[in-house]
Write a protein that holds these residues in place. Sequence first.
Motif, PDB file in Angstrom:
ATOM      1  N   ASP A 147       0.765  -1.111  -0.074  1.00  0.00           N
ATOM      2  CA  ASP A 147      -0.054   0.077  -0.273  1.00  0.00           C
ATOM      3  C   ASP A 147       0.785   1.382   0.084  1.00  0.00           C
ATOM      4  N   LEU A 148       2.087   1.235   0.515  1.00  0.00           N
ATOM      5  CA  LEU A 148       2.948   2.290   0.499  1.00  0.00           C
ATOM      6  C   LEU A 148       3.917   2.510  -0.767  1.00  0.00           C
ATOM      7  N   LEU A 149       3.785   1.809  -1.704  1.00  0.00           N
ATOM      8  CA  LEU A 149       4.512   1.681  -2.780  1.00  0.00           C
ATOM      9  C   LEU A 149       4.043   2.650  -3.996  1.00  0.00           C
ATOM     10  N   PRO A 150       2.863   2.971  -4.369  1.00  0.00           N
ATOM     11  CA  PRO A 150       2.327   3.662  -5.484  1.00  0.00           C
ATOM     12  C   PRO A 150       3.165   4.986  -5.611  1.00  0.00           C
ATOM     13  N   PRO A 162      11.735  -2.262 -12.455  1.00  0.00           N
ATOM     14  CA  PRO A 162      12.399  -3.828 -12.207  1.00  0.00           C
ATOM     15  C   PRO A 162      12.558  -3.976 -10.760  1.00  0.00           C
ATOM     16  N   VAL A 163      12.100  -5.193 -10.403  1.00  0.00           N
ATOM     17  CA  VAL A 163      12.124  -5.627  -8.891  1.00  0.00           C
ATOM     18  C   VAL A 163      13.265  -6.695  -8.693  1.00  0.00           C
ATOM     19  N   ILE A 164      14.291  -6.529  -7.775  1.00  0.00           N
ATOM     20  CA  ILE A 164      15.114  -7.403  -7.328  1.00  0.00           C
ATOM     21  C   ILE A 164      14.751  -8.036  -6.050  1.00  0.00           C
ATOM     22  N   GLU A 165      14.788  -9.337  -5.924  1.00  0.00           N
ATOM     23  CA  GLU A 165      14.462  -9.989  -4.567  1.00  0.00           C
ATOM     24  C   GLU A 165      15.581 -10.197  -3.859  1.00  0.00           C
ATOM     25  N   ASP A 166      15.535  -9.818  -2.539  1.00  0.00           N
ATOM     26  CA  ASP A 166      16.517 -10.498  -1.607  1.00  0.00           C
ATOM     27  C   ASP A 166      15.892 -11.507  -0.766  1.00  0.00           C
ATOM     28  N   ARG A 209       0.741  -8.387  -5.376  1.00  0.00           N
ATOM     29  CA  ARG A 209       0.522  -7.110  -5.252  1.00  0.00           C
ATOM     30  C   ARG A 209       1.586  -6.221  -5.649  1.00  0.00           C
ATOM     31  N   ILE A 210       2.928  -6.670  -5.352  1.00  0.00           N
ATOM     32  CA  ILE A 210       4.019  -5.851  -5.631  1.00  0.00           C
ATOM     33  C   ILE A 210       4.517  -5.829  -7.086  1.00  0.00           C
ATOM     34  N   LEU A 211       4.649  -7.031  -7.599  1.00  0.00           N
ATOM     35  CA  LEU A 211       5.110  -7.214  -9.108  1.00  0.00           C
ATOM     36  C   LEU A 211       4.133  -6.519 -10.157  1.00  0.00           C
ATOM     37  N   PRO A 212       2.726  -6.730 -10.065  1.00  0.00           N
ATOM     38  CA  PRO A 212       1.943  -5.873 -11.170  1.00  0.00           C
ATOM     39  C   PRO A 212       2.075  -4.311 -10.744  1.00  0.00           C
ATOM     40  N   ALA A 213       2.217  -3.951  -9.614  1.00  0.00           N
ATOM     41  CA  ALA A 213       2.311  -2.566  -9.602  1.00  0.00           C
ATOM     42  C   ALA A 213       3.605  -1.912 -10.065  1.00  0.00           C
ATOM     43  N   ALA A 214       4.676  -2.824  -9.884  1.00  0.00           N
ATOM     44  CA  ALA A 214       6.251  -2.445 -10.544  1.00  0.00           C
ATOM     45  C   ALA A 214       5.854  -2.321 -11.994  1.00  0.00           C
ATOM     46  N   GLU A 215       5.484  -3.477 -12.534  1.00  0.00           N
ATOM     47  CA  GLU A 215       5.448  -3.782 -14.006  1.00  0.00           C
ATOM     48  C   GLU A 215       4.444  -2.601 -14.712  1.00  0.00           C
ATOM     49  N   ARG A 216       3.545  -2.180 -14.302  1.00  0.00           N
ATOM     50  CA  ARG A 216       2.707  -1.075 -14.658  1.00  0.00           C
ATOM     51  C   ARG A 216       3.491   0.433 -14.641  1.00  0.00           C
TER      52      ARG A 216
END
Length: 388
Positions: free
Chosen positions: A116-119, A153-157, A142-149
Amino acid sequence: MLAENRTVLLSGPDIGPLEQEYVLAALRSGWVAPAGPDLDLFEREIADRVGVPHAVAVNSGTAALHLALLGIGVGPGDVVVVPTMTFAATANAVAYTGATPVFVDCDPATGNLDPDLLPGLLGEAKAVLTVDLYGSCADYDRILPAAERHGVPVIEDAAEALGARYAKSPYAKSPDKKSPYKNRAAGSFGRAAALSFNGNKIMTTSGGGMLLTADPELAARARHLATQARLPAEHYEHAEIGYNYRLSNLLAALGRAQLCRLDEMIERRRAVRDGYAKVFAHVDGVLLPGADDPAANCWLTGIVVDPERTGWPARDLAAHLAARNVETRPLFKPMHLQPVFAGARAVLSGAAEHLFRNGLALPSGSALTGSEVRRVLDDIAEFLEGHR
């Protein structure tokens, strides 16, 4: 030292005869330098386990994160979203590139990044780092679709999460709605992921890590930079700055043996977590973050205490256990509270600070003996009885 006086560790390494056999075989093979057949096999076996095409073995999870960020072009002036509830290595890797970490608070139930704090940040972010905290996957539904829009890119730790799988978003509107990510392994999300094989992790190579990716160019770039960026020539030729990030063949041999035992070690940690769930089941005001995640690897089991309901704070239980030679540790101190990142931007809800001030990690290692587990549970029961 008598067993009853020996310190019960939080998450000690679990090493046995198989590890000795693999390392001795590697020594006898003569492949003691960084390159070697065990290193190649270890990369292939980890990639197959996680379900990604490419793996690059390095000397730490931090190195893997650094290389992943460089691989997607993160550099000075860039903004990278980082969960504030994490170990320092996540944020440090961003700082190595010259980029600026912006810290984001967590879901109070899991400790993982709060979508919820990403947008409000995705419009300016060069990348988003997720952390699969304590062995439970972040909310990728929720994280991946928001970033893709936003084309971010997402890096997974996944340093703490090898062997875990993604169950489903705890925020899903319909429990029957199928998740496109369900049952995917930790380490398979985003453009690249990082694993850690530090001595306290779910499996260990003493020190070590792995970069995982489906992108062959990113993998090749990481491998090049990890070997001092040496160019193919008869002499030592370097056109750019590289890093001495390779994992040794001997440590890879240790990792291969550990990987053979990974499922067994996860089940032992799960049994420890189940024991804690039972001892705290009827204690009003104690929660176990992520304990309802059926696909977690149970790397560390923690509790969060509401002292107004329990009548005691987490630090009192920690002191009680310390007096009995049982190691505990507060949950991670949020990055926005760390002196090294004083003044950094942060989007906060207060959840991470609450977990830090009221949370406690308990002994969780697969190397714990049955008597050690019973001893810790008995010590906790003794404490609870004294505070009824």
